[in-house]
Write an enzyme that holds these catalytic residues in place. Sequence first.
Site, PDB file in Angstrom:
ATOM      1  N   HIS A   1       0.941  -1.058  -0.032  1.00 37.21           N
ATOM      2  CA  HIS A   1      -0.030   0.059   0.099  1.00 37.21           C
ATOM      3  C   HIS A   1       1.044   1.290  -0.075  1.00 37.21           C
ATOM      4  O   HIS A   1       0.733   2.131  -0.987  1.00 37.21           O
ATOM      5  CB  HIS A   1      -0.821  -0.201   1.165  1.00 37.21           C
ATOM      6  CG  HIS A   1      -1.759   1.053   1.382  1.00 37.21           C
ATOM      7  ND1 HIS A   1      -3.211   1.093   1.018  1.00 37.21           N
ATOM      8  CD2 HIS A   1      -1.743   2.485   1.648  1.00 37.21           C
ATOM      9  CE1 HIS A   1      -3.730   2.144   1.408  1.00 37.21           C
ATOM     10  NE2 HIS A   1      -2.695   2.931   1.846  1.00 37.21           N
ATOM     11  N   GLU A   2       1.773   1.313   1.006  1.00 41.27           N
ATOM     12  CA  GLU A   2       2.762   2.544   0.930  1.00 41.27           C
ATOM     13  C   GLU A   2       3.338   2.650  -0.212  1.00 41.27           C
ATOM     14  O   GLU A   2       3.842   3.722  -0.580  1.00 41.27           O
ATOM     15  CB  GLU A   2       3.339   2.503   2.321  1.00 41.27           C
ATOM     16  CG  GLU A   2       2.736   2.525   3.772  1.00 41.27           C
ATOM     17  CD  GLU A   2       1.671   3.663   3.745  1.00 41.27           C
ATOM     18  OE1 GLU A   2       1.781   4.628   3.079  1.00 41.27           O
ATOM     19  OE2 GLU A   2       0.554   3.551   4.652  1.00 41.27           O
TER      20      GLU A   2
ATOM     21  N   HIS B   1       1.751   4.678  -2.596  1.00 39.06           N
ATOM     22  CA  HIS B   1       1.889   6.099  -2.382  1.00 39.06           C
ATOM     23  C   HIS B   1       3.263   6.414  -2.886  1.00 39.06           C
ATOM     24  O   HIS B   1       3.577   7.552  -3.779  1.00 39.06           O
ATOM     25  CB  HIS B   1       1.654   6.315  -0.977  1.00 39.06           C
ATOM     26  CG  HIS B   1       0.208   6.333  -0.445  1.00 39.06           C
ATOM     27  ND1 HIS B   1      -0.750   7.145  -1.148  1.00 39.06           N
ATOM     28  CD2 HIS B   1      -0.307   5.705   0.346  1.00 39.06           C
ATOM     29  CE1 HIS B   1      -1.944   6.778  -0.479  1.00 39.06           C
ATOM     30  NE2 HIS B   1      -1.429   6.032   0.483  1.00 39.06           N
TER      31      HIS B   1
ATOM     32  N   GLU C   1      -4.507   7.761  -3.009  1.00 36.12           N
ATOM     33  CA  GLU C   1      -4.996   6.468  -2.392  1.00 36.12           C
ATOM     34  C   GLU C   1      -5.388   5.422  -3.500  1.00 36.12           C
ATOM     35  O   GLU C   1      -5.202   4.274  -3.524  1.00 36.12           O
ATOM     36  CB  GLU C   1      -6.178   6.787  -1.497  1.00 36.12           C
ATOM     37  CG  GLU C   1      -6.573   6.044  -0.586  1.00 36.12           C
ATOM     38  CD  GLU C   1      -5.501   5.628   0.548  1.00 36.12           C
ATOM     39  OE1 GLU C   1      -4.591   6.333   0.754  1.00 36.12           O
ATOM     40  OE2 GLU C   1      -5.452   4.475   1.092  1.00 36.12           O
TER      41      GLU C   1
END
Lengths: 507, 507
Positions: B271-272, B275, B301
């Site tokens: 997830h990060e 980003h 996001e």
Amino acid sequence: MNEQKTHEDLLNYYIGLLSKIQHYREMAGLAHWDMATYAPKQGKSMRSEALGTLSTEAFKMSVSPEMQNILTELSEEEHFNKLPEKYQRSIKKDIKHLDKFRKIPEDQYRDYVVLTSKAQNIWEKAKEDNDFETFQPYLEKIVDFNQRMAKLVGYEGHPYNALIDRFEEGMTVEKLDTTFGELKRGIQGILDKIKNSSKTLNKRLESVNLSVEKQKILSEKILEKIGYDFECGRLDESVHPFTIGLNPKDVRVTTRYQEDFFKTALFGTIHEGGHGMYEQNIPLELFKTSVGSAASTGMHESQSRFWENVVGRSEAFWKGLLPEFTELFQDEIDKLTLEEMVDYINIVEPSMIRVEADELTYSLHIILRYELEKDLIDGKISVKDLPKLWNEKMKEVIGIEPKDNREGVLQDVHWAGGMFGYFPTYALGNLYSLQLTEALKKDLTDFTTLIENHNFAPIKGWMIEKVHQRGNLRTAEELIKEITGEGLSVKPYLSYLEDKYKKIYQF
Amino acid sequence: MNEQKTHEDLLNYYIGLLSKIQHYREMAGLAHWDMATYAPKQGKSMRSEALGTLSTEAFKMSVSPEMQNILTELSEEEHFNKLPEKYQRSIKKDIKHLDKFRKIPEDQYRDYVVLTSKAQNIWEKAKEDNDFETFQPYLEKIVDFNQRMAKLVGYEGHPYNALIDRFEEGMTVEKLDTTFGELKRGIQGILDKIKNSSKTLNKRLESVNLSVEKQKILSEKILEKIGYDFECGRLDESVHPFTIGLNPKDVRVTTRYQEDFFKTALFGTIHEGGHGMYEQNIPLELFKTSVGSAASTGMHESQSRFWENVVGRSEAFWKGLLPEFTELFQDEIDKLTLEEMVDYINIVEPSMIRVEADELTYSLHIILRYELEKDLIDGKISVKDLPKLWNEKMKEVIGIEPKDNREGVLQDVHWAGGMFGYFPTYALGNLYSLQLTEALKKDLTDFTTLIENHNFAPIKGWMIEKVHQRGNLRTAEELIKEITGEGLSVKPYLSYLEDKYKKIYQF
């Protein structure tokens, strides 16, 4: 500022200004730490720009009309006489700073911060590649800036005096030439006795490899023992070990591990721990003024050298540490005796790299830099000749010659960081450390027993009381007089060295 | 500014001002990162003050008369029309920002930065101690500031609109109520089908413990695979995982390891990483303007959710990863099948903590916060009632009730950080991510094969071209229309979920 402002208003305005400057410096400090430890490879160059902006803003504020006005107002008798000593000293210091440094154009200051920040990355790579040429143009610009700065801020006597004064207030080439002359002769005298001694020290430990993981455990353990506070600090790794006090509650130290040379990390850590404890024990109430820093860079160094050498390389210290040490490294070292360890960590052997030098020849490395630096600054020698001159000086002062620039002129980050005038303080630290030790022993007569028992709290307490908590309320010269009754002196240090090596080398 | 200034002078002045603001923000970002990762315990409180100073200065510059003047001059037709699009957009954005935010008094802004920085430390402790009361007064002040800010900057319709707009330009309560209504019904419909399905998934992996050290290796490996650049970033640990882009060359991500729940670190890292890749691929030339950031927080996001879910939780991804995964954890997990892993990472089970929620119910957590947030901001509910209201809403929206505030209202740092208006963007990211996936599949028809082969470069390349390199030249709404031909839509996401869970739960 208008007439209606009360004494308190003025003081609060001044405190607010100082605190803003401090916040900028704290952030710049964090950026420095980050670049030396965790910043990703490609992030460093843009960080240099940001660092340049921030440092420049802090600098601008410190020489701004606002600062000048408030200092003028607070200097007026009606206000000044009402102020506590810390503010009086702080104001005097700020006025001196402002008078000198407002002459430096802010754009030049900014360029210089960016330059020295980038130069440190260039140096790191140049050292790796043994490539002085890449580094040379950076160093030339840095020297040039320092020469111009000396002219701008002004000096009496040698231009280098303007640069030393930033680190060691009141110190001059004239004083250093005398002091370092005496120191050099003293050290070389002892070195001769060692060379003529028939005692050979056991060097078995030179060939052991100690796991970096275990060295880390040892480093942390020792920092805790001597009283470095991990709630207000941390230990990391960096190419060039350093201490950075962001504020008294956040003082970070770094070290460097070498599997095949454990003395680097061991004594490097204790050394930085000494610096760290100084920064951690500056009182918060002083930290909010301009005298919330060390008395001088040399006095700072007295703390690191005290813990590293007077404590860390003593027989007493190892009497206490040996059981733990041998247990930790039981797989790597067999049947280690106290004498063997004490001999090993005190072997005198002229070597190339200052940070790995033995205690005796260490100061000779400093004197060498000092002699090169002052000649660079007044233009007697030039940057392009440095590699050659370095090697010649090494031969002359220390008696050996580097095989390449990596172990010669490129060994240190200081010049890349623009820290001209800084080196002498390393040797001054040695001198102060023994002056302090003599005074300390009068108060703590069981000094050796305390060390044997690793009961360091009273020693740390003494240093806090006499040195740390005084911040920069006194210059180093004033402080050492207050504590010992006399000014800078070479004698205690030389007599400590003489006693120590007489015992080890039996001369 | 006088008449003689050329077009170029004006532009350079503007760029200089932006770069200074950027440098301050970069340093503030570094301080944030440091506080969440390596700062020593006692250092954090003083750091909050420094952070407050720096953020306030950056804010002041962004609404300063200097900024206003240069924006006015550059807005004049003769200049504006000559400017490249990036500067035109940048100027418009800065004018909008200035018009809104100059109404916030700078001392209030500063207090708020310090408050939210300290509140995050308080929250951390409050969560540990399951102690809402300690945190409550901080949260009350934060809500109060946000209410006042909404009034100051102005809004049409619901006061919460003023807050959402900071993160998702043009988004409103009115639009969200419709979108989230549709989303909630869709998810609950699928949830019902799953509840009624007779298929039970294998939960053996729930009881395995995986060493944190090996999880770290896996996390780094996956980041490298998907294309996160470690030369311009790093991976660390923090209580609440986050990504921080200091500049495109220094984008740091964090994750959190749990020995007994490896999904946290695994999907948290991916997830990060999503980003992080967005931030790393903002072009440097845009970064020097005010449109050198993501299109919106929701679009940001979309990138993290795309990599985490569409890629990371797919069968294809695990077809590629399984051999390495089983080898790395061979001591911990025996005979792992693809089906078992895919089932395990896609188990749907309403749960308490958003960051550990399954993909399906995740958005319900967001809708819950959204509903509480908007009522908090317009004063329908008050902070002191939050724990109770939270638990009731959990029961109503997700169907389960927290046993304490730690797994209830205290689970997240966002409110402590003052990020009101931020939560909706988490769900918007889900919607955008599937709108993008549909468009991407038209260009990369072998999407599934690319994922199976862990050949992520074309996918990353598509995202860079369509999304990342556009920075904030477009709002999210404009960008999604440009890429997909239509505005925000719930359909692609719901149909993806329907297809996915139909296969897994065989309904």
